[in-house]
Design a protein around this motif. Structure first.
Motif, PDB file in Angstrom:
ATOM      1  N   PRO A  27       0.791  -1.231   0.000  1.00 29.28           N
ATOM      2  CA  PRO A  27       0.000   0.000   0.000  1.00 29.28           C
ATOM      3  C   PRO A  27       0.824   1.283   0.000  1.00 29.28           C
ATOM      4  N   ILE A  28       0.496   2.179  -0.881  1.00 29.47           N
ATOM      5  CA  ILE A  28       0.949   3.570  -0.822  1.00 29.47           C
ATOM      6  C   ILE A  28      -0.002   4.366  -1.713  1.00 29.47           C
ATOM      7  N   ARG A  29      -0.337   5.583  -1.286  1.00 34.06           N
ATOM      8  CA  ARG A  29      -1.143   6.454  -2.149  1.00 34.06           C
ATOM      9  C   ARG A  29      -0.214   7.105  -3.164  1.00 34.06           C
ATOM     10  N   PRO A  30      -0.718   7.514  -4.296  1.00 36.72           N
ATOM     11  CA  PRO A  30      -2.087   7.337  -4.810  1.00 36.72           C
ATOM     12  C   PRO A  30      -2.258   6.164  -5.785  1.00 36.72           C
ATOM     13  N   TYR A  31      -1.231   5.317  -5.973  1.00 35.21           N
ATOM     14  CA  TYR A  31      -1.396   4.228  -6.944  1.00 35.21           C
ATOM     15  C   TYR A  31      -2.309   3.124  -6.388  1.00 35.21           C
ATOM     16  N   GLY A  32      -2.352   3.016  -5.025  1.00 37.56           N
ATOM     17  CA  GLY A  32      -2.912   1.829  -4.360  1.00 37.56           C
ATOM     18  C   GLY A  32      -4.303   1.414  -4.788  1.00 37.56           C
ATOM     19  N   GLY A  33      -5.097   2.371  -5.259  1.00 38.10           N
ATOM     20  CA  GLY A  33      -6.468   2.037  -5.667  1.00 38.10           C
ATOM     21  C   GLY A  33      -6.519   0.913  -6.691  1.00 38.10           C
ATOM     22  N   VAL A  34      -5.507   0.845  -7.546  1.00 37.26           N
ATOM     23  CA  VAL A  34      -5.514  -0.181  -8.595  1.00 37.26           C
ATOM     24  C   VAL A  34      -5.490  -1.575  -7.977  1.00 37.26           C
ATOM     25  N   MET A  35      -4.728  -1.733  -6.893  1.00 32.62           N
ATOM     26  CA  MET A  35      -4.628  -3.057  -6.280  1.00 32.62           C
ATOM     27  C   MET A  35      -5.910  -3.429  -5.539  1.00 32.62           C
ATOM     28  N   ASN A 106       1.913   9.044  -9.813  1.00 35.13           N
ATOM     29  CA  ASN A 106       2.944  10.053  -9.532  1.00 35.13           C
ATOM     30  C   ASN A 106       2.682  10.803  -8.236  1.00 35.13           C
ATOM     31  N   ARG A 107       3.718  10.892  -7.423  1.00 32.88           N
ATOM     32  CA  ARG A 107       3.604  11.491  -6.097  1.00 32.88           C
ATOM     33  C   ARG A 107       4.919  12.154  -5.735  1.00 32.88           C
ATOM     34  N   ALA A 108       4.825  13.283  -4.998  1.00 32.92           N
ATOM     35  CA  ALA A 108       6.025  13.997  -4.548  1.00 32.92           C
ATOM     36  C   ALA A 108       6.853  13.103  -3.646  1.00 32.92           C
ATOM     37  N   LEU A 109       8.157  13.300  -3.691  1.00 35.58           N
ATOM     38  CA  LEU A 109       9.057  12.508  -2.853  1.00 35.58           C
ATOM     39  C   LEU A 109       9.160  13.118  -1.459  1.00 35.58           C
ATOM     40  N   TYR A 116       1.056  13.838  -0.688  1.00 30.82           N
ATOM     41  CA  TYR A 116       0.460  12.831  -1.568  1.00 30.82           C
ATOM     42  C   TYR A 116       0.345  13.322  -2.999  1.00 30.82           C
ATOM     43  N   GLY A 117       0.455  14.629  -3.164  1.00 28.89           N
ATOM     44  CA  GLY A 117       0.140  15.214  -4.466  1.00 28.89           C
ATOM     45  C   GLY A 117       1.155  14.862  -5.543  1.00 28.89           C
ATOM     46  N   VAL A 118       0.737  15.143  -6.777  1.00 28.62           N
ATOM     47  CA  VAL A 118       1.526  14.732  -7.932  1.00 28.62           C
ATOM     48  C   VAL A 118       2.807  15.554  -8.087  1.00 28.62           C
ATOM     49  N   GLU A 119       3.830  14.855  -8.511  1.00 27.21           N
ATOM     50  CA  GLU A 119       5.090  15.402  -9.004  1.00 27.21           C
ATOM     51  C   GLU A 119       5.647  14.287  -9.863  1.00 27.21           C
ATOM     52  N   HIS A 120       6.389  14.592 -10.903  1.00 24.95           N
ATOM     53  CA  HIS A 120       6.822  13.532 -11.817  1.00 24.95           C
ATOM     54  C   HIS A 120       8.210  12.982 -11.525  1.00 24.95           C
ATOM     55  N   ASN A 121       8.866  13.499 -10.492  1.00 22.83           N
ATOM     56  CA  ASN A 121      10.230  13.059 -10.234  1.00 22.83           C
ATOM     57  C   ASN A 121      10.351  11.584  -9.888  1.00 22.83           C
ATOM     58  N   ASP A 122       9.296  10.988  -9.330  1.00 27.70           N
ATOM     59  CA  ASP A 122       9.408   9.563  -8.985  1.00 27.70           C
ATOM     60  C   ASP A 122       9.654   8.720 -10.243  1.00 27.70           C
ATOM     61  N   MET A 166       0.725   8.174 -14.004  1.00 26.50           N
ATOM     62  CA  MET A 166      -0.615   8.724 -13.880  1.00 26.50           C
ATOM     63  C   MET A 166      -0.574   9.769 -12.772  1.00 26.50           C
ATOM     64  N   ASP A 167      -1.052  10.990 -13.076  1.00 27.70           N
ATOM     65  CA  ASP A 167      -0.989  12.051 -12.079  1.00 27.70           C
ATOM     66  C   ASP A 167      -1.780  11.669 -10.825  1.00 27.70           C
ATOM     67  N   GLY A 168      -1.079  11.679  -9.692  1.00 31.00           N
ATOM     68  CA  GLY A 168      -1.731  11.357  -8.429  1.00 31.00           C
ATOM     69  C   GLY A 168      -2.894  12.295  -8.167  1.00 31.00           C
ATOM     70  N   ALA A 169      -3.962  11.767  -7.665  1.00 29.18           N
ATOM     71  CA  ALA A 169      -5.198  12.479  -7.338  1.00 29.18           C
ATOM     72  C   ALA A 169      -5.930  12.933  -8.599  1.00 29.18           C
ATOM     73  N   PHE A 170      -5.290  13.777  -9.435  1.00 28.20           N
ATOM     74  CA  PHE A 170      -5.998  14.336 -10.591  1.00 28.20           C
ATOM     75  C   PHE A 170      -6.527  13.252 -11.538  1.00 28.20           C
ATOM     76  N   LEU A 171      -5.817  12.146 -11.639  1.00 28.69           N
ATOM     77  CA  LEU A 171      -6.321  11.059 -12.481  1.00 28.69           C
ATOM     78  C   LEU A 171      -6.522   9.767 -11.680  1.00 28.69           C
ATOM     79  N   THR A 172      -5.603   9.473 -10.745  1.00 25.88           N
ATOM     80  CA  THR A 172      -5.762   8.226  -9.981  1.00 25.88           C
ATOM     81  C   THR A 172      -7.105   8.210  -9.244  1.00 25.88           C
TER      82      THR A 172
END
Lengths: 396, 174
Positions: A27-35, A106-109, A116-122, A166-172
């Motif tokens: 588990p980790i946000r915001p990808y976790g919904g898929v699982m 995608n989530r900020a480091l 939790y919000g999106v950033e593309h650095n990951d 996938m942009d965290g929150a905005f699309l996930t």
């Protein structure tokens, strides 16, 4: 069948259609919904797959790597620091040439933690190590791209993993209406996963990833270079077949040009930032301003030819980076730096600006997009860029 | 978690077992290396229907130096701490593929081999711990505990006994 669901739901339905064999969750946000959706699909009998709850992300990615080695179609995913915790296994997946498909929400480091919000650095952390990287924009594109990802990754000419960003929150987490195609069409599009003579099985006695040093590492890396270059052609073929079989044509597979013909100013970005920017393009066009937008879909392999085709001769190119690359050549973002490098080959090099913004999930609104366009239009009128990199909206 | 072991029931069986090697020539371990000897006998007992996974460590470096391999069984490398994950991933994939009819249904032994740095340190312990919770899969994890990180110049691991001298020991020279 048309349904309402989140961006991560759309990926889960694609996994059902692709009939994955093994997946691993942590588990980790915001990808976790898929699982969570995959777990429900298995419980309800729509998907038959081994679902392994891992100890942590390194465990997760190592599990699917080895499942892939014996011939199982696999899926895995993570976000932000979770993705980074797995980095050793992530690199071994590509250097061992296993066609794993991963979702990166995608989530900020960290630090600060809990952003939790999106950033593309990951996702961008793996841009140099043999992962194909694609950014999606809608739930429908997420579903379609997942199917395309398996087809491209498992192609014998490629055999490299694909990371779907996938942009965290905005699309996930946002809900969309999307179509789930029938399985018969998917079977026509996506052949079964076949590792051929690399399959690890008692009937095929091979040693995989033995120790080599200076005598062979260069050759192994060169093979990856060839595979990544092959991917451009394979991606094109996949989108062409996808349009034929499913009737949804994405046009250019690598980039989405939006009103770029005759444009003086073109903004460039990846992911859901397209929404406010496209709206700004429409409004500014209505006022007679010649503006456009180019959304980068595939970041690896990088669409150099398309970048040159669409941006050569434009007066000002303004790149919106939802990432940073501290100490990079012009202290701008990673996308800006790549595009600037690609445009060195352009016949008519445009002026370039870079907006770093939307970090940690801060929203880039329609008004922000208008402001950015106005700054770029001003530079186009003056014929020079006063400030190359602008941290948009930063409180100083 | 059971590994099917072929029991020698007759003298003929014993003779065949003695003559069949699955961990064979092609390694560069020292004479009398106990870890290599263990691998040889484990491979004999497990037989040909086996997949072997080797974590980074001396039994990886010494046994599979390209162009040679000591393994007459399918073998794959896993990352230093990856043994637990690798056996689970392999066993889960075999189960899924057999249940879906993509592989013939048969018993295949999955054996993960790691040193003490791999399985007792380096995050490996958590991956072994997690693997042990997945009881529906068939695998064996074998840790050869040589009480040090032997492959990297004999450094200390959590399995190094108190008072033992390693190259990481902060001893006063006299």
């Amino acid at each position: 069948m048309e349904v309402v669901g989140t961006g991560t739901d759309a990926v889960a339905y694609a996994l059902m259609l692709a009939d994955i064999d093994v997946t691993s969750a942590y588990p980790i946000r915001p990808y976790g919904g898929v699982m969570q959706t995959v777990a429900r699909l298995i419980a309800d009998g729509y998907l038959k797959a081994e679902y392994i709850v891992a100890a942590h992300e390194h465990d997760q990615f190592e599990i699917v790597k080895h499942a892939s080695a014996v011939g199982a179609r696999t899926f895995v995913g993570s976000s932000g620091v979770g993705w980074l915790l797995a980095i050793e296994a992530i690199v071994a997946i590509s250097t061992d040439r296993y066609p794993v498909v991963a979702l990166i929400g995608n989530r900020a480091l960290d630090d600060p933690p809990g952003a939790y919000g999106v950033e593309h650095n990951d996702a961008l952390m793996v841009r140099d190590v043999g992962w194909l990287l694609v950014w999606v924009d809608t739930a429908q594109e997420a579903l379609d791209t997942t199917l395309i990802a398996y087809r491209v990754a498992e192609d014998p000419r490629v055999m490299l993993p694909v990371g779907i960003s996938m942009d965290g929150a905005f699309l996930t987490h946002s809900e969309h209406v999307f179509k789930i195609p029938p399985k018969s069409k998917v079977q026509k599009f996506l052949p079964p996963y076949d590792l051929g003579n690399r399959k690890l099985h008692p009937s095929n006695v091979i040693s995989v990833a033995p120790q080599v040093n200076e005598d062979w590492v260069t050759e192994i890396r060169k093979q990856m270079d060839e595979a990544m270059k092959n991917a451009r052609k394979v991606i094109e073929e996949a989108y062409r077949d996808f349009a034929k079989i499913f009737g949804r044509d994405y046009g250019n597979p690598f980039v989405e040009p939006y009103m770029v013909e005759d444009a003086d100013v073109v903004m460039v970005g990846m992911g859901t930032v397209s929404k406010p920017i496209k709206e700004a393009v429409r409004r500014l066009r209505a006022k007679g301003e010649r503006v456009g937008f180019l959304r980068i879909r595939w970041f690896r392999p990088f669409p150099t030819d398309d970048i040159i085709r669409y941006l050569s001769g434009v007066k000002v190119v303004a790149v919106v980076d939802r990432d940073y690359s501290f100490g990079s050549p012009f202290d701008g973002g990673a996308v800006f730096t790549e595009i600037r490098s690609a445009l060195y080959e352009a016949e008519h090099r445009p002026l370039m600006m870079n907006f770093i913004g939307g970090l940690g999930g801060r929203e880039i609104t329609y008004n922000d997009a208008i402001n950015m366009f106005n700054m770029a239009l001003d530079a186009a009128r003056k014929g020079r860029v006063e400030q190359r990199v602008i941290w948009y909206g930063v409180r100083e | 978690m059971t590994v099917s072991i072929k029991l020698a029931r007759t003298v003929k069986d014993l003779l065949q077992m003695a003559q069949t090697e699955y961990f064979d020539a092609g390694h560069r371990t020292c004479q009398g290396c106990e870890s290599a000897m263990v691998l040889r006998w484990v491979a004999k007992a497990a037989g040909p229907n086996t997949i072997v996974i080797g974590a980074t460590g001396c039994m990886y470096v010494a046994n599979t130096t390209y162009y040679t391999t000591a393994w007459a069984l399918p073998w794959i490398h896993t990352q230093l701490s990856g043994t637990g994950s690798a056996v689970v991933g392999t066993a889960a994939a075999l189960k899924a593929l057999m249940e879906k009819g993509k592989l013939p249904n048969e018993k295949i032994n999955v054996i993960g081999i790691c040193g003490d740095l791999g399985c007792a340190d380096a995050g490996g312990l958590s991956e072994v711990s997690n693997a042990l919770t997945h009881t529906k899969y068939n695998f064996l994890i074998l840790m050869y505990d040589n009480e040090s990180s032997a492959n990297t110049d004999i450094q200390e691991t959590t399995m190094t006994p108190y008072g033992a001298l390693t190259t990481f020991s902060q001893v006063v020279s006299r």
